[in-house]
Structures are given as structure tokens and as C-alpha cells.
Scaffold this active site. Sequence first.
Site, mmCIF file in Angstrom:
data_model
loop_
_atom_site.group_PDB
_atom_site.id
_atom_site.type_symbol
_atom_site.label_atom_id
_atom_site.label_comp_id
_atom_site.label_asym_id
_atom_site.label_seq_id
_atom_site.Cartn_x
_atom_site.Cartn_y
_atom_site.Cartn_z
ATOM 1 N N ASP A 85 1.058 -1.138 -0.207
ATOM 2 C CA ASP A 85 -0.066 0.036 0.322
ATOM 3 C C ASP A 85 1.020 1.074 0.091
ATOM 4 O O ASP A 85 2.249 1.200 -0.332
ATOM 5 C CB ASP A 85 -0.794 -0.047 1.098
ATOM 6 C CG ASP A 85 -2.374 0.717 0.754
ATOM 7 O OD1 ASP A 85 -2.131 1.823 0.676
ATOM 8 O OD2 ASP A 85 -3.313 -0.073 0.655
ATOM 9 N N HIS A 142 1.565 1.841 -3.149
ATOM 10 C CA HIS A 142 0.769 2.782 -3.802
ATOM 11 C C HIS A 142 1.111 4.070 -3.765
ATOM 12 O O HIS A 142 0.456 5.214 -4.075
ATOM 13 C CB HIS A 142 -0.680 2.901 -3.068
ATOM 14 C CG HIS A 142 -1.108 1.291 -3.300
ATOM 15 N ND1 HIS A 142 -2.478 1.278 -2.725
ATOM 16 C CD2 HIS A 142 -1.009 0.477 -3.698
ATOM 17 C CE1 HIS A 142 -3.027 0.018 -3.058
ATOM 18 N NE2 HIS A 142 -2.086 -0.778 -3.760
#
Length: 403
Positions: free
Chosen positions: A219, A242
Amino acid sequence: MLARILSLSAFTFLAASAAVTPTASGTCTVVASGSDDGPALVAAVKNTTCSTIVVPTSTTLNIASRMNMTGVQNKNLVVEGTIKFAPNLPYWTGNAFYIPFQTQVTFWLLGGQNIVMNGGGTLDGQGQAWYDAFAKNSSLARPILLTVYQATNVSVENIRMINSPEWVNLVNEGENVTYRNITISAVSTSKNEAKNTDGWDVYRSNNVVIENSTINNGDDCVSFKPNATNILVSNLSCNGSHGISVGSLGQYAGEYDIVENVTATHISMSNAQNGARIKAWAGEGVGSGIVKNITFSFFTESNVDNPVVIDQCYETDASDCKEFPSNTYIQDVWFNSISGTSSGAEKAVVASLSCSPDGRCSNVNVNNLTLTPPSKYAPASFSCQNVVLSGNSASLFGTCSTT
């Protein structure tokens, strides 16, 4: 808020603290007991005669109960060995400390003043059981590995953090907090992904530095949550993430979110969903806020789906965003010296600056962008909407569309 999330038994603390015997120099050493070592470690840290607490190289502490180390002062926690959290999901789902923001929970709260954690050792969240369980139950609350909570003058250095069940680090209401030479790995060994394993989330905190670290996760590499101000992130190597993300912001009605004075510089971003990103909610019934004075500079990106992103209609369809533009304004943003390759996930598009209608973005600057897609999608495409761009790379975007 502290009263809501803390309730440690005085009996447990006193019983454990009786076993702590500091040396004349104020050093307390905690070794494995063969059972739950959490109470002994907490007792050592809270013992006012222990200024230095050591977990020796040869020691692996088994932590089977939540650890409240808030309100401590002038402590050096030297982790040379391993602090490992038992994967007892039924216990943690009922007993981990509750964090109201985004309904989080955490194994460990560390707070107070003048705290150093170092030593070259490991914090192990034993996350695989959590990754597998979350694949079957998406409402499962998974613990954060380490939460620095209501803390001032904290330094976490030379620590390896592995297998966090969810976020690895949360800075919650911190001031003057530094992370340096941290190695993070949160990778599943099964078909079930290690989801939501942000490297750092900074929330309601000021003067935070994150530098010289390596992150391999699933993430955000670093995420700046509401009311994160005066942040420096530098010299990070992020893989599988991310991105370096401002937000998401403006999600909750009645809340005013601020992210201001953030610099992310000299970042290596590989095999990632995003590179440099700002995301804010739009639509009916959301919150509001300001994103101001944000600089992303000297990013080197490789195989990144979206190397440069502003999404001011985050999780909002185009018609709703047009009717209800974001109330989180974005201004004074610089994307400088960002180079590398996209993955081709967006075909030719290598940068997308999508603002809400009605002048919600201003003074957005793009300079020295040298980004390319895979050769089959060349040449690169740069897209923008509802914003006037400045800088020597503005011409790559052409005239931004208006919605």
C-alpha cells in the site's frame, strides 16, 4: 481520547515491574520468559529507574498482550533482538488498542517525551495469519505494528519492521518525530495479498522526518493523513507500493482536513501503483480541507502505473464530482524533476492531474518531467483537467480540459 483507548490493569503492571532490576547505570535488560513477555517489557519501559531498556541480540520476545508505553520520558529502547507479536487473532481482535481514525487498531502505543528506539533489531507482526484471514473476512480489524501516540521528540532508527498485519507505522498526535534507516517488509507468502500495509501514516502530527529507508509493501509507502504539517520525506526506496500519497482527505462530513508544508524528495519508486499522488474526496456529504505547499522532487520511477497524480474526485464518479466538487482545496504544489517509466497500465498516460470543477486547484507547477510509457504505447501522454499549470513541463499537458 486516551481514556477511551487505554485500560491496562494496575495489577499486571505492578506484578511485572517487580521483576525489573536496573543496573547502577539505569540499564534494564529484558529477556525471553517462555511465555508472554509484553508485561515485562512494558514494566521496564515504565520503570522510572530504567533509562535504557535493552532487548539483547540473542533474545526473541513473545508479545501476546497489548503494550501501553504512553506517558514515558527520557527513554532509550535498544532493540538488538526481536520483538514478535503472537498471531493470536481472537485475542487481538478483542483487545488491541482502538484508534478512532479510519477504525484502526494497534498492538503497541509508544508515547511521551524524549524517546529513542534503536539497536538494529526487528519488530515482527507475524502478519501472514492476518493476510489469510482478511482474504476471508474483509471487515477484520488488523493491528498496526507500532503507533507513536501523543509523543514529542521521538527518534526511531536502525530498526527492521516485518510482517505487519496492516499499517506498519502510525504517527498519531506527534511532534518532532524522526524515523531513520528503517527497513520495512510486508510481503505475503500465500496467494492472499498483504493489503493496507502502509509504511507510514502521519495523522494530526507536526514536524515529522522519514529518511534513508527501504520499504517493500502493498500500500502507500508514506501517507499524509489529515492535519499532517511540516513533513520531510527523503531518500526512500519504495517497492510494490501505492506511492507517496497526500490523503485521502475530505472524506468525513463535518471534518476540515489540513496537509501543509510537505516535501518528498529523492524517492525511488518501483513496481508501484502510484508515484507522487494527491487524493481528495468529492461528492455529496463529504468533508472539506486544504492541501497547501506540497513538493514532490527528484523521483526516479520504474514500472509505475500512475507516476504523477492529482485526483480531486477520489472515489467519486464524474457526474457527482461535477455537481458536488471537492471542498478540499489544493494549492501551491510542485512536481519537480520526476523521471522514469510507467507500467503501461494507463497505456500512454504517464501523468494525470485531475482537479474538481470550479477552481478547486491553484498554483500547480510541473518542472523537468521526463516520463515514458512502454514503447508499444509511446509517445507519452500527459492529461489534466480543471487546472492551469505552470512550469517548464506545462506544455507537455497542453490545454487542460474543463468539466
